[in-house]
Motif scaffolding. Structure first.
Motif, short mmCIF file in Angstrom:
data_model
loop_
_atom_site.label_atom_id
_atom_site.label_comp_id
_atom_site.label_asym_id
_atom_site.label_seq_id
_atom_site.Cartn_x
_atom_site.Cartn_y
_atom_site.Cartn_z
N TYR A 35 36.10 47.73 6.59
CA TYR A 35 34.79 47.97 7.14
C TYR A 35 34.94 48.78 8.44
CZ TYR A 35 32.29 44.67 4.11
OH TYR A 35 31.72 44.04 3.03
N GLN A 72 32.89 49.62 12.02
CA GLN A 72 31.82 49.12 12.87
C GLN A 72 31.73 49.96 14.13
OE1 GLN A 72 32.35 45.09 14.35
NE2 GLN A 72 30.14 44.80 14.58
N ARG A 78 28.05 48.11 18.94
CA ARG A 78 26.74 47.44 18.94
C ARG A 78 25.99 47.61 17.61
NH1 ARG A 78 26.96 49.81 24.02
NH2 ARG A 78 27.31 48.35 25.71
N LYS A 79 26.72 47.84 16.53
CA LYS A 79 26.11 47.95 15.20
C LYS A 79 26.76 46.95 14.25
CE LYS A 79 23.84 51.80 16.24
NZ LYS A 79 22.36 51.82 16.36
N GLY A 80 26.15 46.78 13.07
CA GLY A 80 26.78 45.97 12.04
C GLY A 80 27.84 46.75 11.30
N PRO A 81 28.84 46.07 10.72
CA PRO A 81 29.88 46.76 9.95
C PRO A 81 29.30 47.40 8.68
CG PRO A 81 30.52 44.49 10.49
CD PRO A 81 29.07 44.62 10.79
N LEU A 121 30.76 49.02 4.80
CA LEU A 121 31.92 49.09 3.92
C LEU A 121 32.42 50.52 3.81
CD1 LEU A 121 33.76 47.48 2.01
CD2 LEU A 121 32.19 48.11 0.15
N LEU A 165 37.70 46.94 10.57
CA LEU A 165 37.96 45.56 10.19
C LEU A 165 38.49 45.50 8.76
CD1 LEU A 165 34.48 44.58 11.44
CD2 LEU A 165 36.43 43.35 12.30
N GLY A 169 39.94 43.11 13.75
CA GLY A 169 39.44 44.46 13.98
C GLY A 169 40.34 45.25 14.92
#
Lengths: 114, 111
Positions: free
Chosen positions: B36, B38, B41-44, B46, B88, B104
């Motif tokens: 993943y 990332q 300040r964001k979501g991971p 894929l 990650l 990560g």
């Protein structure tokens, strides 16, 4: 636009207060997840739900509670029993609960306890 | 000992370099391996997904899995400043319903 929304983006809480983090998805996914992210520790699973009205504890469920009354919503409550709640909280969803289905993540909520 | 080990970095490279990111794991039952990305300040999101051993390539990205050594890698060719992010690794057994994430690795690509 399909996706996952989390609110609020930033949340401040006084010690001893419960707070609820919102997670909504419009992807028609069955499974939803809550993770906690701390520096240097990656993502740790708090709770997950594979279907409406059912959920299971993850690896660090103590001090947290969830509900799954609607398919699109999976709110997380951080209770006063959670000893160290300051963290970045991520919600995710997937088509089903099987790991070969991609998990899509929301933008996260940063919780700070004052 | 953690089930999945990943060097947190930061790893700093010049633009155009080949980047190698790695994870080791202890559970021989792991069969699904993911990477993943990332941004801050964001979501991971894929990036790559591999089942069992072998290589998988997607544009500038190559994922490798060596189950005999319990070691997975992500290679990024011709790295760009836009590749600067945290990477990650995540993995799971064949019939699992939970992913186990590494800590990560922070990557910085300098222009």
């Amino acid at each position: 636009d399909g996706g996952i929304t989390q609110s609020p983006k930033y949340l401040f809480r006084k010690e001893g207060q419960n707070v609820t983090l919102s997670c909504e998805q419009n992807l028609n996914h069955d499974a939803m997840y809550w993770y906690r992210q701390d520096p240097g520790q990656g993502l740790r699973l708090i709770y997950y739900s594979q279907i409406v009205n059912d959920f299971q504890k993850g690896d660090i469920a103590e001090g947290y509670s969830v509900s799954r009354e609607k398919k699109e919503s999976f709110p997380l409550t951080v209770t006063s029993a959670q000893k160290n709640p300051t963290a970045f909280y991520l919600c995710a969803s997937s088509q089903s609960g099987s790991v070969y289905n991609e998990q899509f993540f929301g933008p996260g909520t940063r919780l700070t306890v004052l | 000992q953690k089930e999945v080990e990943q060097d947190p970095g930061p790893l700093s490279v010049p633009e155009g370099a080949i980047v190698s990111l790695n994870c080791t794991y202890s559970n021989s039952a792991f069969q699904y391996f993911m990477w993943y990305r990332q941004y801050s300040r964001k979501g991971p999101e894929l990036l790559m997904y591999t089942y069992s051993s072998g290589n998988k390539e997607d544009g500038r990205f190559t994922a490798q899995v060596d189950k005999s050594s319990k070691y997975i890698s992500l290679f990024i060719r011709d790295s760009q400043p836009s590749d600067s992010a945290t990477y990650l690794c995540a993995m799971s057994p064949e019939y699992g319903n939970k992913l186990v994430f590494g800590a990560g690795t922070i990557l910085r690509v300098k222009s």
